[in-house]
Design a protein around this motif. Structure first.
Motif, short mmCIF file in Angstrom:
data_model
loop_
_atom_site.label_atom_id
_atom_site.label_comp_id
_atom_site.label_asym_id
_atom_site.label_seq_id
_atom_site.Cartn_x
_atom_site.Cartn_y
_atom_site.Cartn_z
N PHE A 83 19.21 38.44 8.08
CA PHE A 83 18.20 37.42 8.37
C PHE A 83 17.81 37.44 9.84
CE2 PHE A 83 17.48 33.05 9.95
CZ PHE A 83 16.26 32.79 9.33
N LEU A 84 18.80 37.48 10.72
CA LEU A 84 18.52 37.45 12.16
C LEU A 84 17.88 38.75 12.64
CD1 LEU A 84 21.79 35.67 13.35
CD2 LEU A 84 19.51 34.69 13.19
N CYS A 85 18.29 39.88 12.06
CA CYS A 85 17.72 41.17 12.46
C CYS A 85 16.25 41.28 12.06
CB CYS A 85 18.49 42.32 11.82
SG CYS A 85 20.06 42.70 12.62
N PHE A 86 15.92 40.80 10.87
CA PHE A 86 14.57 40.97 10.34
C PHE A 86 13.73 39.72 10.56
CE2 PHE A 86 16.95 43.95 7.37
CZ PHE A 86 16.68 45.05 8.15
N GLY A 87 13.66 39.26 11.79
CA GLY A 87 12.73 38.19 12.14
C GLY A 87 13.31 36.80 12.18
N SER A 136 5.06 49.67 16.02
CA SER A 136 6.33 49.32 16.66
C SER A 136 7.49 49.74 15.78
CB SER A 136 6.39 47.81 16.91
OG SER A 136 6.35 47.12 15.66
N ILE A 137 8.69 49.59 16.31
CA ILE A 137 9.90 49.85 15.51
C ILE A 137 9.92 48.93 14.30
CG2 ILE A 137 12.43 49.69 15.51
CD1 ILE A 137 12.36 50.59 18.42
N GLY A 138 9.46 47.68 14.51
CA GLY A 138 9.40 46.73 13.40
C GLY A 138 8.49 47.20 12.28
N TYR A 139 7.34 47.78 12.65
CA TYR A 139 6.42 48.29 11.63
C TYR A 139 7.05 49.46 10.88
CZ TYR A 139 2.62 50.89 9.53
OH TYR A 139 1.84 51.58 8.64
N ILE A 140 7.69 50.37 11.62
CA ILE A 140 8.34 51.52 10.99
C ILE A 140 9.44 51.05 10.04
CG2 ILE A 140 9.75 53.57 11.42
CD1 ILE A 140 8.23 53.84 14.11
N GLU A 141 10.20 50.03 10.47
CA GLU A 141 11.27 49.49 9.62
C GLU A 141 10.70 48.93 8.32
OE1 GLU A 141 12.75 46.33 7.64
OE2 GLU A 141 11.77 45.68 9.48
N ARG A 142 9.60 48.16 8.43
CA ARG A 142 9.01 47.56 7.23
C ARG A 142 8.45 48.64 6.29
NH1 ARG A 142 7.80 43.70 11.15
NH2 ARG A 142 5.81 44.66 11.71
N LEU A 143 7.84 49.66 6.88
CA LEU A 143 7.30 50.76 6.08
C LEU A 143 8.42 51.48 5.35
CD1 LEU A 143 4.66 52.30 5.41
CD2 LEU A 143 5.20 53.84 7.31
#
Length: 292
Positions: A138-142, A261-268
């Motif tokens: 939960f904390l890692c993903f926003g 961003s890294i966040g976008y790559i993670e979500r993809l």
């Protein structure tokens, strides 16, 4: 020097994650009784870290002046108070009540965090097998941003996810009531209502993949065909809400949102990982249809 400062600021957050990782490991070798104690420890740590936070992120700029201006007269003249602010009635009533009990903004932050913590723990206990590990994800993903910088939206979101049982059991009227309650904290919760009619329907994994591809194309190439519809819809609730939607979809915030961003790559990556294990996830638990 700037990189060193960023690394220094990350130490508390990394330390928090490591504590939860340690508790997640200990959870697997613990009895039911000890697991209940671990849940309490997780909640206490969460409250200590977020409930007593200082002036971090930037949402406090919106809420602190409103809190300082609130008084008993604000709740007596609640209609005038709501006309004078963009904040929803449930959030404003909670703010005013906190101000009446203990007139310090820090107390209001603590109460909001306590509500979120209780709702989060309740959700984790029902749907996950390792509560400390759930806190990590939960904390890692926003989750840090949700808790520290989205005071209204966080309450609405966490009330909503606790209503998923009602969706599973097809209890529309109680579910509708929860959604209306969420709307008193954040108007965007209006969009939770239609989810009832298709969130429990299993889609083909290929339709899921197609939606992911289309969504990414819209994101990457800035096909903002939905924006005019959103602005027009928000305008029905008042000029202030229309301005907010324009700010998020056409202003500086929109420019920030399309950065790769890294966040976008993670979500993809996560999206395609879910595609690969789609059938297995649904087989494990029927409720995973909703979460997917």
């Amino acid at each position: 020097m700037e990189q060193y400062s960023s690394l220094l600021y990350s130490i508390p957050y990394v330390s928090l994650m490591m504590v939860y990782v340690g508790l997640a490991y200990y959870w697997h070798v613990s009895s039911q009784e000890k697991q209940n104690i671990i849940i309490v420890i997780c909640a206490v740590i969460y409250m200590f870290f977020f409930g007593f936070r200082g002036w971090i992120f930037d949402d406090w700029v919106n809420y602190y002046p409103r809190f300082e201006d609130s008084s008993f007269d604000s709740i007596v003249n609640i209609k005038h108070t709501l006309d004078d602010t963009l904040f929803e009635p449930g959030f404003m009533i909670l703010m005013i009540l906190c101000k009446m009990i203990f007139p310090y903004y820090e107390f209001f932050v603590f109460v909001c965090c306590l509500i979120n913590c209780l709702l989060l723990v309740r959700f984790f206990k029902k749907y996950v097998s390792n509560v400390p590990l759930a806190f990590v994800f939960f904390l890692c993903f926003g989750g840090i941003v949700i808790q520290a910088n989205l005071m209204r939206n966080s309450v609405a979101l966490l009330i909503f996810i606790n209503s998923l049982t009602l969706m599973e059991n097809r209890r529309f009227l109680p579910y509708l009531g929860i959604c209306l309650l969420c709307m008193t904290f954040h108007l965007s919760s209006l969009f939770f209502i239609p989810l009832y009619f298709f969130y429990t329907k299993r889609l083909s994994k290929w339709i899921y993949l197609a939606l992911i591809i289309v969504g990414n194309l819209v994101f990457l190439f800035k096909f903002y065909f939905i924006t005019p519809l959103m602005v027009d819809f928000a305008g029905h609730f008042g000029e202030g809400y229309e301005m907010l939607v324009e700010r998020y979809t056409e202003g500086a915030l929109a420019e920030q949102s399309v950065d790769l961003s890294i966040g976008y790559i993670e979500r993809l990556f996560t999206s395609f990982l879910i595609f690969c294990y789609y059938d297995k996830l649904v087989e494990i638990r029927k409720a995973n249809v909703m979460f997917i």
